[in-house]
Design an enzyme around this catalytic site. Structure first.
Site, PDB file in Angstrom:
ATOM      1  CB  VAL A 609      41.920  44.094  43.824  1.00 20.47           C
ATOM      2  CG1 VAL A 609      40.453  43.946  44.192  1.00 20.47           C
ATOM      3  CG2 VAL A 609      42.230  43.365  42.534  1.00 20.47           C
ATOM      4  CE  LYS A 682      40.239  48.543  40.806  1.00 18.11           C
ATOM      5  NZ  LYS A 682      39.466  49.701  41.285  1.00 18.11           N
TER       6      LYS A 682
END
Ligand code: ADP
Ligand code: ASP
Ligand code: MG
Length: 822
Positions: A609, A682
């Site tokens: 992420v 994510k």
């Protein structure tokens, strides 16, 4: 009087023997000397091999004997001037004939008894000692050869004969009284029993011969000359950074040698200890180095542990049963049975519950021990009060030794902590009440790693070695390798980390190198590497069993993501840039986290992420400190941000996407970004990290991409986007008309969604200038954490969220985190 002993390597050939002569000459003026010599290095093994071949009817023994003969003849010719050679050559020849006769007998009888072995092996030292004596004499140095078979008297336990000290000491005293020689040369290792039959006193026993002479002669010192510059903190063949121990006590040296430090034969210390004679271990090939002195009290050099050693081929025998509790005499019977069968016990442990006794013995004796113990406890076994003896093999003992351990708490904690962190399973532990030794029984396949881990823990506070395997050598991988190369020196100097990349693989090729791959030229090496196969690579990594191992996945491959479980179970940390594992089913994600906990290996994926941005790290810091996430708002696609920041309806939307791909911001397949799927992964990973049990189906995706664009190949995708240019332009114009920017926003709400709305969603939003997300440029990412503590003003993490260089640095940071934990 001084006693000097020269080992097999020191007398391996004429060149080395010249060095020995030089060392002896230097000492000759001072005191009279007794010099004990081993056989020419490898001769004892060679003779034993001949005997074994002959006993199995293999005529190859004749060839091997020829080699042994040749070797000694060459030594004679190289050492002795021609005019003096003939007597010695005929002596060598005569002894070779005797050996041949002996082997022919063994061949005919197909039998090789311990007594015959001793006779056979005795020739090694008989050769060397007589050749060396002649070499001294040929150089004008008076030297007298003494046959230790006439001096050292033993019982008849061939192979490991026990010394009769009374007789032996008398013989030595008498010898020295009669003779006034300045230099006596003696063959080590060999002796004879009461009937004058040749015996030997154990492999490596020349050290012992020397100690027996030193003690009986009240020598001022005993010098053991070998091929290393002293006793070392660990076996130098296993631990590259092993250090010489300048000074060590008799007890410490004894413990280390008993537990496998081959540099000195274990019984050697006893005779010199009782006479308080200092023992020096010196290097024939570096004669001026200090070496190690073994004496009564070793100097306190600040190290609590003096050395680490290990013994292989151990079997663990466990006698267990409820019938043993509180009943006296069980151990006595166990040890009596073992001693009756001449089984030497190396290690003993007994739990305070008295439910089991565990002893470590040489694996060779395991079956014999089982037979006698099961017999001794047959009654109890029949009544099921005791289980039949459990025998486990393929084990080793590692031992930490140090006189000063007793005054320092926490040593065993440190020892077992270090082993545990590296996935070394400890099967049994023993700590003598002298607290001079802590030993652990472990699997033989772990022993090299264990010794290195312990050596690092106790002796190399200056360095910790990290062994890295990198899967993926593309965009991010090559940047990572460059960064590692650049930082190696800094990490060594400032963090005391010795970072080695020991494996690199891409989808085609793989290379591994235990000593570390040269990172300035890895590309060439990889091109010439082996065919790549991820499962084989993992087998190899597990087999190598290197300490502080970190596997780095900078691929986007499912196959690579599939191997994490195997690695974590072997306590190999995993650093993944690859999102596949963490965004697969929740159960798998959870399993990986659990394995990481259970096996003490890091599983880190910060770059999943926001590339190099500290998003997951920040989130976990919040949670660890007791905060609670209420909501996350984030722009998580560097690609989409780049695309919508650069698309203004004037250039084709497809061209802007292509530019993002060309500049390396997109996933290898850009449709993953454009579809919003990558953003879904994510936000799901963030939600999972925040404690949410979330799957991809739980996320609403308000995709802006026409379905047709997502069909077919990547080329079809670009073509379809061109076709839909009007669609994209309309989206842009609508936002621009309201003075808004387009942002692809992911959100997660931690509140129960009673009304059926999803907890997480992704989609394009119109963002007006007063909103936090408006000021986000280029390929930046931003994550807003709204938590119990950050209620109105969120905690914001913002910055470049894509790009190989920053992603590589995020991976690098994870590697460092894994290294710190390990
Ligand atoms: P020699 O033939 O001189 O008797 P050995 O081979 O018996 O020599 O013993 C020396 C060897 O012992 C060294 O070459 C080294 O590889 C090995 N060794 C094992 N443990 C240690 C240790 N702790 N310190 C030094 N050497 C060790
Ligand atoms: N030559 C014997 C051996 O190899 C004894 C010794 O070298 O100490 O075991
Ligand atoms: Mg030796």
């Amino acid at each position: 009087m001084k006693v000097l002993k020269f080992g097999g390597t020191s007398v391996a050939n004429a060149e080395n023997i010249e060095k020995v002569i030089g060392i002896v000459k230097e000492r000759l003026g001072e005191e009279s000397l007794i010099v004990i010599v081993s056989a020419l290095g490898g001769t004892t093994d060679g003779l034993l091999e001949c005997g074994k071949l002959a006993a199995t009817g293999d005529e190859l023994y004749k060839e091997k004997l020829q080699e042994i003969e040749q070797r000694h003849i060459i030594a004679v010719k190289d050492l002795i001037p021609v005019q003096h050679q003939s007597a010695l050559l005929s002596l060598v020849k005569k002894m070779c004939n005797e050996i041949e006769d002996l082997c022919n007998g063994i061949f005919l009888l197909n039998e090789l008894s311990p007594r015959t072995i001793d006779k056979l092996l005795s020739y090694g030292e008989l050769f060397s000692s007589q050749i060396i004596t002649a070499a001294f004499v040929a150089r004008g140095i008076e030297a007298r050869w003494i046959d230790s078979q006439n001096i050292i008297k033993t019982n008849s336990d061939f192979g490991h004969a026990v010394i009769n000290f009374e007789l032996t000491n008398q013989n030595i005293t008498q010898l020295l009284k009669q003779a006034n020689d300045k230099l006596i040369i003696v063959p080590g290792f060999i002796a004879s029993d009461s009937k004058n039959i040749t015996t030997t006193i154990g492999r490596g026993g020349s050290d012992y011969t020397a100690a027996i002479f030193a003690a009986a002669a009240n020598a001022s010192s005993l010098e053991i000359w070998t091929d290393v510059s002293g006793m070392m903190t660990a076996d130098p063949r296993w631990v590259a950074n092993a250090k010489i121990i300048p000074s060590i006590s008799y007890q410490e040296a004894m413990e280390l040698s008993h537990f496998g430090a081959k540099v000195i034969y274990p019984p050697t210390i006893q005779p010199v200890l009782s006479k308080n004679i200092p023992v020096w271990i010196k290097n024939t090939f570096a004669k001026d180095e200090h070496g190690t002195v073994i004496k009564n009290d070793s100097e306190n050099d600040g190290n609590i542990i003096r050395g680490i050693s290990s013994i292989n081929h151990i079997a663990l025998l466990s006698l267990e049963g409820s019938g043993m509790v509180g009943v006296p005499g069980f151990s006595k019977r166990l040890f009596e049975a073992l001693s009756g069968a001449s089984v030497n016990v190396i290690l003993i442990t007994q739990g305070s519950s008295e439910h089991s006794i565990c002893v470590g013995v040489d694996a060779i004796n395991a079956e014999r021990a089982k037979k006698v113990i099961d017999l001794a406890f047959a009654g109890e076994i029949a009544m099921q009060r005791v289980e039949p003896l459990i025998v486990e093999k393929d084990l080793s003992i590692v031992a930490l030794v140090g006189d000063h351990m007793k005054s320092h708490p926490g040593i065993s904690g440190k020892m077992f902590g270090a082993l545990g962190k590296n996935g070394v399973n400890v099967r049994a532990i023993a700590q003598g009440s002298s607290e001079r030794n802590i030993s652990a029984v472990i699997s033989t396949s772990d022993v090299r790693k264990a010794i290195n881990v312990l050596h690092e823990e106790f002796f190399e506070t200056s360095y910790k070695q990290i062994n890295i395997f990198v899967a993926g050598a593309g965009n991010v991988g090559s940047k990572l390798l460059r960064q590692l190369n650049q930082q190696q020196k800094f990490l060594r100097d400032h963090l005391r980390l010795q970072v080695r990349v020991v494996g690199i693989a891409n989808s085609k090729r793989a290379i591994t190198k235990n000593e570390g791959i040269d990172l300035s030229g890895w590309e060439g090496e990889l091109t010439n590497g082996n065919d790549s196969n991820i499962d084989q690579l993992i087998d190899e990594i597990i087999e190598k069993n290197l300490r502080n191992s970190v596997f780095v996945d900078v691929t986007a491959s499912e196959k690579v993501a599939a191997v994490y479980e195997r690695l974590l179970q072997k306590t190999i940390s995993v650093v993944a840039c690859n999102k596949i594992a963490c965004s697969s089913s929740f159960n798998r994600y959870k399993k990986l986290k659990e394995l990481s906990n259970e096996f003490n290996a890091s599983f880190l994926f910060e770059t999943n992420v926001g590339a190099g941005l500290p998003v997951i790290g920040t989130l976990s810091d919040l949670l660890r400190s007791g905060d609670n996430v209420q909501r996350i708002e984030a722009v998580l696609s560097g690609t989409l941000n780049f695309v919508f920041n650069n698309y203004d309806g004037k250039r084709l939307f497809a061209d802007v996407v292509k530019q993002a791909q060309d500049e390396g911001y997109t996933e290898p397949d850009p449709r993953l970004d454009l579809s919003g799927k990558d953003v879904m992964r994510k936000i799901m990973i963030l939600a999972r990290e925040a404690g949410e049990k979330m799957e991809m189906e739980d996320i609403t995706n308000n995709s802006f991409m026409p379905d047709e664009c997502m069909q077919g190949s990547v080329n079809d995708f670009y073509a379809a986007m061109k076709k839909y240019e009007d669609h994209f332009k309309k989206i842009y114009d609508n936002a621009a008309k309201n003075n808004c920017k387009l942002k692809f926003v992911a959100s997660y709400h931690n509140t129960p969604s009673g009304n059926g709305t999803a907890k997480a969603s992704v989609g394009l939003q119109h963002i007006s200038p007063e909103q936090d997300l408006y000021h986000l440029y280029g390929k930046d990412n931003v994550v807003l954490f709204y938590t119990d503590r950050y209620k109105e003003q969120p905690l914001v993490v913002k910055g470049a969220g894509a790009g190989a260089e920053v992603t590589a640095s995020g991976v690098f940071a994870d590697i460092m985190r894994a290294a710190r934990v390990n």
